[in-house]
Enzyme design. Structure first.
Site, PDB file in Angstrom:
ATOM      1  N   ASP A 141       4.265  -3.328  -3.600  1.00  0.00           N
ATOM      2  CA  ASP A 141       3.108  -2.703  -4.231  1.00  0.00           C
ATOM      3  C   ASP A 141       2.411  -1.774  -3.252  1.00  0.00           C
ATOM      4  O   ASP A 141       1.899  -2.214  -2.222  1.00  0.00           O
ATOM      5  CB  ASP A 141       2.139  -3.780  -4.712  1.00  0.00           C
ATOM      6  CG  ASP A 141       0.910  -3.188  -5.386  1.00  0.00           C
ATOM      7  OD1 ASP A 141       0.896  -3.115  -6.625  1.00  0.00           O
ATOM      8  OD2 ASP A 141      -0.038  -2.797  -4.659  1.00  0.00           O
ATOM      9  N   LYS A 192       0.141   3.811  -7.541  1.00  0.00           N
ATOM     10  CA  LYS A 192      -1.072   4.009  -8.342  1.00  0.00           C
ATOM     11  C   LYS A 192      -1.622   5.416  -8.170  1.00  0.00           C
ATOM     12  O   LYS A 192      -1.462   6.023  -7.104  1.00  0.00           O
ATOM     13  CB  LYS A 192      -2.147   2.994  -7.908  1.00  0.00           C
ATOM     14  CG  LYS A 192      -1.636   1.564  -7.786  1.00  0.00           C
ATOM     15  CD  LYS A 192      -2.680   0.640  -7.202  1.00  0.00           C
ATOM     16  CE  LYS A 192      -2.086  -0.723  -6.904  1.00  0.00           C
ATOM     17  NZ  LYS A 192      -1.328  -0.733  -5.619  1.00  0.00           N
TER      18      LYS A 192
END
Length: 275
Positions: free
Chosen positions: A48, A78
Site C-alpha cells: 500500500d 491513492k
C-alpha cells in the site's frame, strides 16, 4: 484467515489480501525498495502506497526485483488532495502509474474526502475502472455521510474504505455501514504508531498467547474482518507483524480489546481536516 495468502473478495469479485505492507514515511530509494523486497520474499502479497508518500518509484522497483510475478502482487495507491477533480485525477493516475512502472493498479483510492471535489474525483476513478486500468476503486477516510453522498452520485459503490482504525478508535458505526453496503474496511495506522503497545490489557493478552501486543492488535483486526497494512522498514518487524496466523483471540479477549475504544485519533479528523 490461516496464512498470508488468504484474501477477502471485494464487491466486484476481485480478491484482496487481508494483510499487507504499508509504506507511509518509508524513504524513497533503498529503504522502501528493500522493505518491499523483504516483505514479498517473506510472503506478503499486498503493498500500500500513495502519491503523497513520494515513494511509488521505489515500490515499483521493489516489486520488480522481488522475483515474484506481478500478477501475484496486489498494489494500492491513492490520489492526493491537490490532484482531486476529474481531469487532474486522471493526470495524477498516469503519474502514479509511471512512477510505479505498472500497466495496471489493483486498487486506486481517493486519499481524503475533499469537499466539493470528491464526487468528480470518483467519476475519474470510475472511468479508470471501466477502461481496465484499475482492478478496483475505493476511498480513504470517508465517514458515513461522505459515503452516502458519494453513492448517491456514483455508478460504482466503493470496494474499500481505508480509515484510521485501532483499539482506541474502533469506528463501529462506520464499520457496520460498510459491511451493510459491501464496502471492505481497511485499517491504516493499526498500531497507533506504537502509542498503544504498552496498554496493560494488550500486554496481558499477548503474554497469554506468547505473542507481542502488536501481533495481538493485528490479529484483532483480522478477526473483525478488517484488512490491515502495518508499516515497517525493519526486516525483523516485517516478519514479526506477519506472524499472526498460528493463534486466535477468544471472544472475551476480543471484547476486552474493543472496550479500549476512546474515539481517539492520532491522525486528522476527516470532518475537520484543512484540505
Amino acid at each position: 484467515m490461516q496464512n498470508l495468502n488468504d484474501r477477502t473478495t471485494l464487491n466486484n469479485g476481485v480478491q484482496m489480501p487481508w494483510f499487507g505492507l504499508g509504506v507511509y514515511k518509508a524513504e524513497e530509494g533503498d529503504e522502501v525498495i528493500q522493505s518491499v523486497q523483504h516483505a514479498i520474499r517473506h510472503g506478503y502479497r499486498s503493498i500500500d502506497t500513495a502519491s503523497f508518500y513520494g515513494n511509488e518509484e521505489g515500490v515499483g522497483i521493489g516489486i520488480r526485483q522481488s522475483g515474484i510475478p506481478r500478477e501475484d502482487i496486489f498494489v494500492t495507491t491513492k490520489v492526493w488532495n491537490d490532484d482531486q477533480g476529474y481531469d487532474s485525477t486522471l493526470n495524477a493516475f498516469e503519474e502514479s502509474r509511471r512512477h510505479l512502472g505498472l500497466d495496471t493498479v489493483d486498487l486506486y483510492l481517493i486519499h481524503w474526502p475533499v469537499s466539493g471535489k470528491y464526487i468528480e474525483t470518483w467519476r475519474a476513478l470510475e472511468h479508470l475502472y471501466e477502461k481496465g486500468l484499475v482492478r478496483a476503486i475505493g476511498v480513504c477516510n470517508f465517514q458515513i455521510h461522505h459515503l452516502k453522498d458519494l453513492m448517491a452520485n456514483a455508478k460504482i459503490v466503493p470496494a474499500v474504505n481505508q480509515v484510521e482504525y485501532h483499539p482506541r478508535l474502533t469506528q463501529k458505526e462506520l464499520h457496520r455501514f460498510c459491511r451493510e453496503n459491501g464496502i471492505q474496511l481497511e485499517a491504516w495506522s493499526p498500531l497507533m504508531r506504537g502509542e498503544i503497545l504498552k496498554e496493560e490489557t494488550l500486554v496481558k493478552i499477548a503474554a497469554n498467547h506468547g505473542k507481542t501486543p502488536a501481533q495481538v492488535i493485528l490479529r484483532w483486526d483480522l478477526q473483525h474482518g478488517v484488512v490491515t497494512i502495518p508499516k515497517s522498514v525493519r526486516p525483523e518487524r516485517i516478519e514479526q507483524n506477519a506472524d499472526i496466523f498460528d493463534f486466535e483471540l477468544s471472544q472475551e479477549e476480543m471484547e476486552k480489546i474493543d472496550a479500549l475504544n476512546q474515539n481517539h485519533r492520532i491522525g486528522p479528523d476527516p470532518d475537520h481536516f484543512d484540505f
